[in-house]
Design an enzyme around this catalytic site. Structure first.
Site, short mmCIF file in Angstrom:
data_model
loop_
_atom_site.label_atom_id
_atom_site.label_comp_id
_atom_site.label_asym_id
_atom_site.label_seq_id
_atom_site.Cartn_x
_atom_site.Cartn_y
_atom_site.Cartn_z
CB SER A 1 -1.52 0.30 1.62
OG SER A 1 -1.79 -1.00 1.03
CG HIS B 1 0.84 4.79 2.87
ND1 HIS B 1 0.53 3.23 2.96
CD2 HIS B 1 -0.33 5.89 2.50
CE1 HIS B 1 -0.83 3.87 2.61
NE2 HIS B 1 -1.37 4.64 2.67
N GLY C 1 2.33 -0.91 4.04
CA GLY C 1 2.20 -1.49 2.79
C GLY C 1 2.12 -3.70 3.46
N GLY D 1 2.45 -12.69 2.47
CA GLY D 1 3.77 -12.40 3.33
C GLY D 1 5.20 -11.41 3.04
#
Length: 441
Positions: A62, A288, A290, A294
């Protein structure tokens, strides 16, 4: 004390940290005092034993959303749209379940996770160049997780929709637009979105419970929400461009707070446009994170000191690993204390937990809270497309104050936080994992 980085020490220290947190392999890059330092440790895949190197590509998950938000901001600066342009004005075919939201949801809502669109739709619409277009068509059935603009709840779907806006305004598929708008202007050589491109490099495999994940990556349709693969130095170069005018005429516009995060103990206090915003000892932090299947990524930038850190990992206790690394590195570089993870209070806090018992549900997740021995027990199960990849979890919650609780899943070294709150209309919610989940029973 803050000072110059010791590159020699970090080669060894990264290897020690991945061992401590059971991370198979990791890459680290940081910009400090105008210089970029790169490190790698461990392996890309425990079954092949291929070593991680500084030019290895990991899935940044992300963190991709900041890139997609940047694409939108480039189009805003060009005059192609504004942040308050309704999505339907650019995409007349756009629909969600609520007809009023269909008409009024704006670009700003998408980039700040305030649309209320139930955001964890992971839908495989094929490998073709029309996959994002097909995904947006499928959003017609998405209900509201909360009323438009009423609170903040992480919305993957909103960023795929934003990616479709980019496609419509550039006339190119999202991957190609990304290359033209960001990757090529910044001269990034190790940033790609499609597996057939990643294959040309050393690519990391995700790991779950110490073994290679059952699949390599997410479906292509989720590209604008989380499909970039890159080496850490490329991610640092991207963030560095946000500290000056290397990409945008006014990158600071993306750091303007758009909404307070109801649970400020997970990633930050506020959301900007794409970026998560926080403050450490009076220093502005933009960041940020993400997660893919995995793999896990973190990107932090301290604009006032022009320091950027990116760490990418392919399994293990990644949240605890990222926090431990950041705590040590930011102290060494800047004398800056990373806030500790919220844990249980030294003295037990007594509060009425009965009021929070019940079922909370949104797309992709169902949480059941029950009272046991005077305390709260939380059972979380994934629903939808990712249900088979995540085992249900159950763990106790400990009160920190009247609305804030922490819990630790078995085998995890790091505490998770949950905040109970109500919307202005009185609707009860739990905020956990940067998502707002309404109480339904």
């Amino acid at each position: 004390m803050a000072g110059a980085a010791d590159p020699g020490r970090w080669h060894a220290r990264l290897a020690e940290l991945i061992t401590e947190y059971e991370v198979p392999g990791a890459g680290l890059a940081f910009l400090h005092e105008g210089e970029v330092h790169e490190f790698a440790a461990g392996v890309l895949n425990v079954e092949t034993g291929v070593e991680a190197t500084t030019d290895s590509l990991f899935q940044i998950g992300s963190v991709t959303k900041v890139w997609t938000a940047t694409q939108i901001m480039l189009l805003v600066e060009r005059g192609a749209l504004t942040l308050d342009t309704p999505v339907a004005e650019v995409l007349p075919e756009f629909r969600v379940a609520d007809p009023e939201v269909t008409k009024t949801v704006t670009i700003r809502h998408l980039l700040s996770h305030t649309s209320g669109i139930d955001g964890d739709l992971f839908l495989d619409t094929g490998r073709g160049d029309d996959c994002v277009e097909k995904y947006v068509e499928a959003c017609a059935d998405l209900a509201q997780n909360h009323p438009l603009g009423a609170t903040q709840s992480y919305c993957n779907s909103g960023f795929v929709i934003a990616g479709r806006v980019v496609e419509r305004l550039t006339g190119k598929v999202w991957d190609a637009a990304l290359r033209e708008q960001i990757i090529e202007p910044l001269g990034l050589t190790h940033t790609w979105t499609l597996p057939e491109d990643v294959l040309r490099f050393r690519g990391a495999m995700g790991h779950i419970d110490g073994a290679p994940a059952p699949v390599w990556g997410l479906m292509r349709s989720c590209g604008p929400a989380g499909l970039i693969c890159a080496r850490p130095a490329d991610v640092v170069a991207f963030a560095r461009a946000h500290l000056g005018t290397g990409l945008l005429a006014d990158p600071r516009a993306m750091w303007e707070p758009q909404v307070d995060i109801p649970n400020p103990y997970t990633l930050g206090r506020q959301w900007g446009l794409g970026w998560i915003l926080d403050e450490w000892q009076g220093q502005r932090i933009i960041s940020h994170g993400g997660n893919t299947i995995g793999q896990a990524a973190m990107l932090w930038a301290v604009p006032d000191s022009e320091t950027v850190v990116c760490v990418l990992a392919n399994g293990g206790h990644t949240a605890a690993f990222h926090h431990a690394l950041a705590t040590e590195l930011f102290d060494e570089l800047l004398g800056l204390a990373v806030p500790p993870v919220l844990g249980p209070p030294a003295v037990p806090f007594e509060t009425d937990v009965e009021r929070y018992a019940g079922v909370y549900e949104r797309a992709g997740s169902r949480m059941t809270l029950t009272v046991r021995d005077g305390g709260l027990s939380l059972h979380i199960e994934a629903t939808g497309a990712l249900a088979g990849l995540k085992q249900p979890m159950e763990f106790g919650l400990v009160a920190v104050d009247d609305v804030t609780f922490v819990g630790r899943p078995e085998g995890e070294p790091q505490w998770l936080s949950a905040v109970f709150y109500e919307l202005p209309d009185g609707s009860p919610y739990i905020h956990l994992g940067v998502r707002a989940t309404p109480k339904i029973a």
